[in-house]
Design a protein around this motif. Structure first.
Motif, PDB file in Angstrom:
ATOM      1  N   LYS A 151      41.947  44.682  33.943  1.00 51.74           N
ATOM      2  CA  LYS A 151      40.605  44.968  33.409  1.00 51.74           C
ATOM      3  C   LYS A 151      39.895  44.318  34.745  1.00 51.74           C
ATOM      4  N   LYS A 152      40.095  43.309  35.293  1.00 51.44           N
ATOM      5  CA  LYS A 152      39.153  42.531  36.288  1.00 51.44           C
ATOM      6  C   LYS A 152      39.345  43.479  37.357  1.00 51.44           C
ATOM      7  N   ALA A 153      40.537  44.093  38.029  1.00 52.66           N
ATOM      8  CA  ALA A 153      40.396  45.041  38.829  1.00 52.66           C
ATOM      9  C   ALA A 153      39.598  46.287  38.977  1.00 52.66           C
ATOM     10  N   LYS A 154      39.722  47.003  37.520  1.00 53.58           N
ATOM     11  CA  LYS A 154      38.945  48.003  37.078  1.00 53.58           C
ATOM     12  C   LYS A 154      37.443  47.806  37.422  1.00 53.58           C
ATOM     13  N   MET A 155      37.071  46.691  36.915  1.00 53.50           N
ATOM     14  CA  MET A 155      35.695  46.370  37.234  1.00 53.50           C
ATOM     15  C   MET A 155      35.165  46.151  38.336  1.00 53.50           C
TER      16      MET A 155
END
Length: 58
Positions: A6-10
């Motif tokens: 989720k952090k990487a997608k953001m």
């Protein structure tokens, strides 16, 4: 390649948005190249698990 956390997608989404906006406004291809390099580094960091998010473990 591992799926994006989720952090990487953001981070990747924000980097793409800023790269496109900055390149369009400034008309400098160096900005575009730097954005592409940043996305590549984010993908490598995600692959090695450096962008872990505590919520991903649930």
């Amino acid at each position: 390649m591992k799926p994006l956390s989720k952090k990487a997608k953001m981070a990747v989404g924000w980097t793409i948005l800023m790269t496109v906006t900055g390149t369009a406004m400034l008309h400098q291809w160096e900005f575009f190249a730097m954005g592409c390099a940043s996305i590549a580094m984010l993908l490598v960091a995600n692959h090695y698990g450096l962008l872990k998010d505590p919520e991903d473990k649930k």
